[in-house]
Design a protein around this motif. Structure first.
Motif, short mmCIF file in Angstrom:
data_model
loop_
_atom_site.label_atom_id
_atom_site.label_comp_id
_atom_site.label_asym_id
_atom_site.label_seq_id
_atom_site.Cartn_x
_atom_site.Cartn_y
_atom_site.Cartn_z
N ALA A 74 0.83 -1.21 0.00
CA ALA A 74 0.00 0.00 0.00
C ALA A 74 0.86 1.26 0.00
N GLY A 75 1.94 1.25 0.78
CA GLY A 75 2.85 2.39 0.78
C GLY A 75 3.49 2.60 -0.58
N ALA A 76 3.88 1.51 -1.23
CA ALA A 76 4.48 1.61 -2.56
C ALA A 76 3.47 2.14 -3.58
N ARG A 77 2.24 1.65 -3.53
CA ARG A 77 1.22 2.15 -4.47
C ARG A 77 1.04 3.66 -4.31
N THR A 78 0.99 4.11 -3.08
CA THR A 78 0.81 5.54 -2.82
C THR A 78 1.99 6.34 -3.37
N ALA A 79 3.20 5.85 -3.15
CA ALA A 79 4.39 6.55 -3.62
C ALA A 79 4.46 6.58 -5.14
N VAL A 80 4.18 5.45 -5.77
CA VAL A 80 4.23 5.38 -7.24
C VAL A 80 3.18 6.30 -7.85
N ALA A 81 1.99 6.32 -7.26
CA ALA A 81 0.93 7.18 -7.77
C ALA A 81 1.31 8.66 -7.66
N ALA A 82 2.16 8.98 -6.68
CA ALA A 82 2.63 10.36 -6.51
C ALA A 82 3.82 10.69 -7.40
N GLY A 83 4.30 9.72 -8.17
CA GLY A 83 5.39 9.97 -9.12
C GLY A 83 6.75 9.51 -8.67
N ALA A 84 6.84 8.72 -7.60
CA ALA A 84 8.15 8.27 -7.12
C ALA A 84 8.80 7.31 -8.12
N GLU A 85 10.08 7.52 -8.35
CA GLU A 85 10.87 6.65 -9.24
C GLU A 85 11.80 5.72 -8.47
N LEU A 86 12.02 6.03 -7.20
CA LEU A 86 12.83 5.20 -6.31
C LEU A 86 12.07 5.02 -5.01
N LEU A 87 11.91 3.77 -4.59
CA LEU A 87 11.22 3.45 -3.35
C LEU A 87 12.25 3.02 -2.31
N VAL A 88 12.29 3.72 -1.19
CA VAL A 88 13.20 3.42 -0.09
C VAL A 88 12.34 2.96 1.09
N PHE A 89 12.54 1.74 1.53
CA PHE A 89 11.78 1.19 2.65
C PHE A 89 12.66 1.19 3.89
N LEU A 90 12.15 1.79 4.97
CA LEU A 90 12.86 1.83 6.24
C LEU A 90 11.95 1.31 7.34
N ASP A 91 12.45 0.38 8.15
CA ASP A 91 11.75 -0.02 9.34
C ASP A 91 11.61 1.20 10.25
N VAL A 92 10.51 1.28 11.00
CA VAL A 92 10.29 2.45 11.85
C VAL A 92 11.38 2.60 12.90
N ASP A 93 12.04 1.49 13.26
CA ASP A 93 13.12 1.56 14.24
C ASP A 93 14.41 2.12 13.66
N CYS A 94 14.49 2.24 12.35
CA CYS A 94 15.75 2.61 11.69
C CYS A 94 15.87 4.11 11.50
N VAL A 95 16.99 4.64 11.99
CA VAL A 95 17.33 6.06 11.79
C VAL A 95 18.31 6.12 10.61
N PRO A 96 17.94 6.80 9.53
CA PRO A 96 18.85 6.85 8.38
C PRO A 96 20.02 7.79 8.62
N ALA A 97 21.19 7.38 8.15
CA ALA A 97 22.31 8.32 8.12
C ALA A 97 21.99 9.45 7.15
N ALA A 98 22.71 10.55 7.29
CA ALA A 98 22.42 11.73 6.46
C ALA A 98 22.54 11.44 4.97
N THR A 99 23.38 10.46 4.60
CA THR A 99 23.63 10.18 3.19
C THR A 99 22.77 9.04 2.63
N LEU A 100 21.92 8.43 3.44
CA LEU A 100 21.23 7.21 3.01
C LEU A 100 20.40 7.42 1.75
N VAL A 101 19.53 8.39 1.74
CA VAL A 101 18.65 8.58 0.58
C VAL A 101 19.48 8.89 -0.66
N ASP A 102 20.50 9.74 -0.51
CA ASP A 102 21.33 10.11 -1.64
C ASP A 102 22.09 8.92 -2.21
N ARG A 103 22.67 8.08 -1.35
CA ARG A 103 23.45 6.95 -1.85
C ARG A 103 22.56 5.91 -2.52
#
Length: 272
Positions: A74-103
């Protein structure tokens, strides 16, 4: 490349707040932040007060069990419908490093399933975790690769895939077909997703410079509270792929007398 970060939530509101704070402080902001509430009506209040705009969608529990596979879809469908070209899935417990999305965005290619390293944090100090100190506190997972920033390890073992932190281009998501929604509750749906990816020729890449830090929470080892889920989902995986997942947990349960293995039928079950 338009990016979306997708996370699933049922409780752990403090963990969600820190994840949202970290994404807002990142070197590359996601274009979309999709938060999937699994039977948690308080999520909107939490995200509304956060530093990063988000879209919250609701997926109900399935017979009292967390619908992890359906919620990710459901999250992916929502993101794709909004125009997302890259889907990044993070567990709620996970804190991303500052470079995660960029890398992840730099590494993304058609036909690649991307995984970053995940390190585990000790209990939070008084006042909570501070973003700038997480890398010094965390302990890397010893059984999974952790390449250096700028390095990508191709040809990874799909058995090592984890859903804590992963990313893929939208066409690759569609090639895999998402998660099998017959899995409900704890365990198996991510192993099935990786098996499907391998079966459809999607390579697994370990991406350097995209670490996440897993916030501490108490766990039950082995997860006796999820015994019924593990047996049910394990049997479904066996039906689909011919082997049992989560055999480490199953063997632990057997030593505790909670399950029995029938070698002739290759079947785990509760004792009669």
């Amino acid at each position: 490349m338009r990016t979306a970060v997708i996370t699933l939530v049922a409780g752990r509101h403090g963990h969600l707040r820190l994840q949202q704070e970290a994404l807002a402080a990142g070197s590359r902001l996601p274009d979309h932040y999709v938060v999937v509430s699994m039977g948690d009506p308080e999520v909107r209040k939490v995200t509304a007060a956060g530093a990063l705009p988000s879209r919250v969608i609701d997926v109900p529990l399935h017979e009292g069990r967390l619908p992890l596979a359906a919620a990710r879809n459901a999250g992916a469908r929502t993101a794709v419908a909004a125009g997302a070209e890259l889907l990044v899935f993070l567990d709620v417990d996970c804190v991303p490093a500052a470079t995660l999305v960029d890398r992840y965005a730099r590494a993304a290619r058609p036909g690649a399933l991307l995984c970053g390293s995940v390190s585990y944090l000790p209990p939070a100090p008084p006042g909570g975790y501070r973003l700038g100190t997480l890398a010094t506190l965390a302990s890397p997972h010893p059984a999974r690769p952790a390449p250096a920033d700028g390095q990508i390890l191709r040809g990874g073992d799909h058995d090592l895939f984890w859903s804590l932190s992963f990313a893929l281009a939208t066409p690759t998501w569609e090639r895999i077909g998402g998660f099998c929604e017959r899995y409900t509750g704890y365990g198996g749906e991510d192993t099935d997703f990786a098996a499907t990816a391998a079966d459809r020729g999607v390579d697994l890449w370990w991406v350097g410079g995209a670490p996440a830090y897993h916030q501490y929470h108490p766990v039950q080892v082995p997860p006796v509270g999820h015994l019924d889920d593990i047996l049910r989902n394990g049997a479904l995986y066996k039906h689909r792929w011919g082997s049992w997942p989560m055999t480490g947990w199953l063997r632990d349960f057997a030593r505790m007398g909670l399950v029995t293995y029938d070698a002739a039928a290759d079947h785990w079950h509760k004792p009669a």
